[in-house]
Write an enzyme that holds these catalytic residues in place. Sequence first.
Site, PDB file in Angstrom:
ATOM      1  N   SER A  16       0.839  -1.192   0.000  1.00 36.06           N
ATOM      2  CA  SER A  16       0.000   0.000   0.000  1.00 36.06           C
ATOM      3  C   SER A  16       0.877   1.246   0.000  1.00 36.06           C
ATOM      4  O   SER A  16       2.084   1.185   0.276  1.00 36.06           O
ATOM      5  CB  SER A  16      -0.934  -0.012   1.212  1.00 36.06           C
ATOM      6  OG  SER A  16      -0.208  -0.226   2.413  1.00 36.06           O
ATOM      7  N   GLU A  18       0.945   5.713   0.751  1.00 37.20           N
ATOM      8  CA  GLU A  18       0.309   6.825   1.469  1.00 37.20           C
ATOM      9  C   GLU A  18       0.540   8.154   0.762  1.00 37.20           C
ATOM     10  O   GLU A  18       1.646   8.450   0.305  1.00 37.20           O
ATOM     11  CB  GLU A  18       0.864   6.906   2.887  1.00 37.20           C
ATOM     12  CG  GLU A  18       0.214   7.993   3.739  1.00 37.20           C
ATOM     13  CD  GLU A  18       0.666   7.921   5.172  1.00 37.20           C
ATOM     14  OE1 GLU A  18       0.314   6.908   5.840  1.00 37.20           O
ATOM     15  OE2 GLU A  18       1.362   8.844   5.638  1.00 37.20           O
ATOM     16  N   TYR A  50      -4.760  13.045   6.976  1.00 45.39           N
ATOM     17  CA  TYR A  50      -5.709  14.020   7.506  1.00 45.39           C
ATOM     18  C   TYR A  50      -4.911  15.042   8.296  1.00 45.39           C
ATOM     19  O   TYR A  50      -4.234  14.687   9.268  1.00 45.39           O
ATOM     20  CB  TYR A  50      -6.702  13.282   8.403  1.00 45.39           C
ATOM     21  CG  TYR A  50      -7.953  14.026   8.777  1.00 45.39           C
ATOM     22  CD1 TYR A  50      -9.067  14.033   7.943  1.00 45.39           C
ATOM     23  CD2 TYR A  50      -8.044  14.701   9.995  1.00 45.39           C
ATOM     24  CE1 TYR A  50     -10.232  14.683   8.298  1.00 45.39           C
ATOM     25  CE2 TYR A  50      -9.208  15.353  10.357  1.00 45.39           C
ATOM     26  CZ  TYR A  50     -10.302  15.343   9.506  1.00 45.39           C
ATOM     27  OH  TYR A  50     -11.456  16.001   9.865  1.00 45.39           O
ATOM     28  N   ARG A 108      -5.593   9.261  16.975  1.00 48.67           N
ATOM     29  CA  ARG A 108      -5.908  10.363  17.882  1.00 48.67           C
ATOM     30  C   ARG A 108      -5.460  11.671  17.258  1.00 48.67           C
ATOM     31  O   ARG A 108      -6.157  12.665  17.300  1.00 48.67           O
ATOM     32  CB  ARG A 108      -5.257  10.167  19.247  1.00 48.67           C
ATOM     33  CG  ARG A 108      -5.815  11.147  20.284  1.00 48.67           C
ATOM     34  CD  ARG A 108      -5.224  10.978  21.649  1.00 48.67           C
ATOM     35  NE  ARG A 108      -3.883  11.559  21.723  1.00 48.67           N
ATOM     36  CZ  ARG A 108      -3.258  11.804  22.866  1.00 48.67           C
ATOM     37  NH1 ARG A 108      -3.842  11.487  24.025  1.00 48.67           N
ATOM     38  NH2 ARG A 108      -2.049  12.319  22.877  1.00 48.67           N
ATOM     39  N   GLY A 109      -4.257  11.682  16.668  1.00 45.59           N
ATOM     40  CA  GLY A 109      -3.779  12.855  15.949  1.00 45.59           C
ATOM     41  C   GLY A 109      -2.965  13.806  16.814  1.00 45.59           C
ATOM     42  O   GLY A 109      -3.043  13.788  18.041  1.00 45.59           O
ATOM     43  N   ASP A 110      -2.164  14.640  16.140  1.00 41.11           N
ATOM     44  CA  ASP A 110      -1.348  15.635  16.827  1.00 41.11           C
ATOM     45  C   ASP A 110      -2.101  16.952  16.961  1.00 41.11           C
ATOM     46  O   ASP A 110      -2.908  17.300  16.097  1.00 41.11           O
ATOM     47  CB  ASP A 110      -0.056  15.899  16.043  1.00 41.11           C
ATOM     48  CG  ASP A 110       0.855  14.683  16.004  1.00 41.11           C
ATOM     49  OD1 ASP A 110       0.886  13.949  17.014  1.00 41.11           O
ATOM     50  OD2 ASP A 110       1.515  14.479  14.972  1.00 41.11           O
ATOM     51  N   ALA A 129      -8.160   7.234  20.800  1.00 42.27           N
ATOM     52  CA  ALA A 129      -8.484   6.723  19.463  1.00 42.27           C
ATOM     53  C   ALA A 129      -9.504   5.596  19.520  1.00 42.27           C
ATOM     54  O   ALA A 129     -10.334   5.451  18.618  1.00 42.27           O
ATOM     55  CB  ALA A 129      -7.215   6.255  18.752  1.00 42.27           C
ATOM     56  N   HIS A 153       4.516   5.378  21.590  1.00 46.34           N
ATOM     57  CA  HIS A 153       4.020   6.731  21.378  1.00 46.34           C
ATOM     58  C   HIS A 153       4.777   7.674  22.315  1.00 46.34           C
ATOM     59  O   HIS A 153       5.016   7.347  23.486  1.00 46.34           O
ATOM     60  CB  HIS A 153       2.517   6.788  21.668  1.00 46.34           C
ATOM     61  CG  HIS A 153       1.878   8.061  21.237  1.00 46.34           C
ATOM     62  ND1 HIS A 153       2.022   9.240  21.941  1.00 46.34           N
ATOM     63  CD2 HIS A 153       1.094   8.358  20.169  1.00 46.34           C
ATOM     64  CE1 HIS A 153       1.357  10.205  21.336  1.00 46.34           C
ATOM     65  NE2 HIS A 153       0.794   9.697  20.246  1.00 46.34           N
ATOM     66  N   LYS A 169      -7.842  -0.452  21.285  1.00 49.37           N
ATOM     67  CA  LYS A 169      -8.277  -0.167  19.912  1.00 49.37           C
ATOM     68  C   LYS A 169      -8.707  -1.446  19.202  1.00 49.37           C
ATOM     69  O   LYS A 169      -9.680  -1.445  18.437  1.00 49.37           O
ATOM     70  CB  LYS A 169      -7.152   0.550  19.145  1.00 49.37           C
ATOM     71  CG  LYS A 169      -6.855   1.942  19.671  1.00 49.37           C
ATOM     72  CD  LYS A 169      -5.863   2.715  18.811  1.00 49.37           C
ATOM     73  CE  LYS A 169      -4.455   2.235  18.964  1.00 49.37           C
ATOM     74  NZ  LYS A 169      -3.479   3.140  18.272  1.00 49.37           N
ATOM     75  N   GLN A 180       3.783   3.905  12.598  1.00 43.35           N
ATOM     76  CA  GLN A 180       4.413   5.187  12.354  1.00 43.35           C
ATOM     77  C   GLN A 180       5.836   4.937  11.827  1.00 43.35           C
ATOM     78  O   GLN A 180       6.308   3.806  11.763  1.00 43.35           O
ATOM     79  CB  GLN A 180       4.452   6.000  13.653  1.00 43.35           C
ATOM     80  CG  GLN A 180       3.073   6.350  14.182  1.00 43.35           C
ATOM     81  CD  GLN A 180       2.320   7.295  13.277  1.00 43.35           C
ATOM     82  OE1 GLN A 180       2.704   8.441  13.083  1.00 43.35           O
ATOM     83  NE2 GLN A 180       1.226   6.820  12.708  1.00 43.35           N
ATOM     84  N   PHE A 220      11.522  14.939  10.001  1.00 38.94           N
ATOM     85  CA  PHE A 220      10.403  14.035  10.248  1.00 38.94           C
ATOM     86  C   PHE A 220      10.684  13.147  11.460  1.00 38.94           C
ATOM     87  O   PHE A 220       9.798  12.902  12.292  1.00 38.94           O
ATOM     88  CB  PHE A 220      10.145  13.154   9.026  1.00 38.94           C
ATOM     89  CG  PHE A 220       9.620  13.897   7.835  1.00 38.94           C
ATOM     90  CD1 PHE A 220       9.059  15.152   7.958  1.00 38.94           C
ATOM     91  CD2 PHE A 220       9.687  13.339   6.567  1.00 38.94           C
ATOM     92  CE1 PHE A 220       8.571  15.840   6.858  1.00 38.94           C
ATOM     93  CE2 PHE A 220       9.189  14.002   5.459  1.00 38.94           C
ATOM     94  CZ  PHE A 220       8.638  15.259   5.601  1.00 38.94           C
ATOM     95  N   HIS A 270       3.727  -0.677   3.849  1.00 40.26           N
ATOM     96  CA  HIS A 270       2.991   0.560   3.567  1.00 40.26           C
ATOM     97  C   HIS A 270       4.028   1.629   3.222  1.00 40.26           C
ATOM     98  O   HIS A 270       4.806   2.050   4.074  1.00 40.26           O
ATOM     99  CB  HIS A 270       2.176   0.977   4.788  1.00 40.26           C
ATOM    100  CG  HIS A 270       1.266   2.141   4.540  1.00 40.26           C
ATOM    101  ND1 HIS A 270       0.194   2.078   3.677  1.00 40.26           N
ATOM    102  CD2 HIS A 270       1.278   3.404   5.044  1.00 40.26           C
ATOM    103  CE1 HIS A 270      -0.433   3.243   3.673  1.00 40.26           C
ATOM    104  NE2 HIS A 270       0.213   4.069   4.480  1.00 40.26           N
TER     105      HIS A 270
END
Length: 303
Positions: A16, A18, A50, A108-110, A129, A153, A169, A180, A220, A270
């Site tokens: 896959s 991204e 997103y 959950r996102g930053d 999440a 995390h 989850k 990640q 990054f 991915h």
Amino acid sequence: MSLREVLTSRGAPSFSFEFFPPRTADGTRTVWRTLRRIEALAPTFVSVTYGAGGSSRDRTVDLAHRIATETTMRPVAHLTVVGHSVAELRHIIGQYAEAGVRDVLVLRGDPPSGPRAPWVPHPEGFTHAHELVSLVRGMGDFSVGVAAFPERHPRSPDWDSEIRHFVDKCRAGADYAVTQMFFHVEDYLRLRDRVAAAGCHVPIIPAITPATDVRQIRRFAELSEAAFPEELARRLDEARDRPADAYRIGVEYATAMAQRLLAEGAPGLHHITLNRSAAARDIHRAVLSARRSPVAGHTAAAA
């Protein structure tokens, strides 16, 4: 077939790619050239990120919709908890359904001000999440992916907490996970084994990020707090003024890492494209070639 059925029934690993939703007309042309090149590879799925706090919401919905209606590929749309009320999240999930998108990657996102900024839940939203996983699963026939963190995390105090949140989850209905950024295969293997020992057996797909630009990849890695291999950093620094050499070094490292991950039983790969496909396609081709000829191409560069 649902994406989980696809991932668990395939005899071969999944592949896959991204993308992020472009902001400009030039960016849109670039991402669509890249998507058409990736489409020729018949990927298992392509994902659309997103923006922090929903900053790219409309563009994410639009790109995922166009992939669903204008290509042969399966789009997976990201969705984050941060900055949204439950009512807003319901609306976005409904937009995905109306756009023909039935696969969502929940995070959950930053915070909008950056990953190290304080986490402040929306007063009418969620904190974790797994709550969003439950919401998506309850709103229709969706396949749901989640994030996994091979190096833990940054906000997790310890590994017990990290695994507990991941299992939450899974219990909420996650079908699979995508990691990640990471650069050491052992970190992925330890995470996978810890998750399995906790009784959770969803496929965990490792993300492959080619380090072809040392300044960009260092930035990054710092943002995600991923450990960047010192030897790889040294080689890329030495090739800083030789882009072709830096590209080759980054692709070779990522290819060796990808080959070892598959040899260790990873369910797929991915590829992070940054909306440009050259490195991802070169890694993909090299991995496929090595799988057809197992004695060819494997190196010990990935540690």
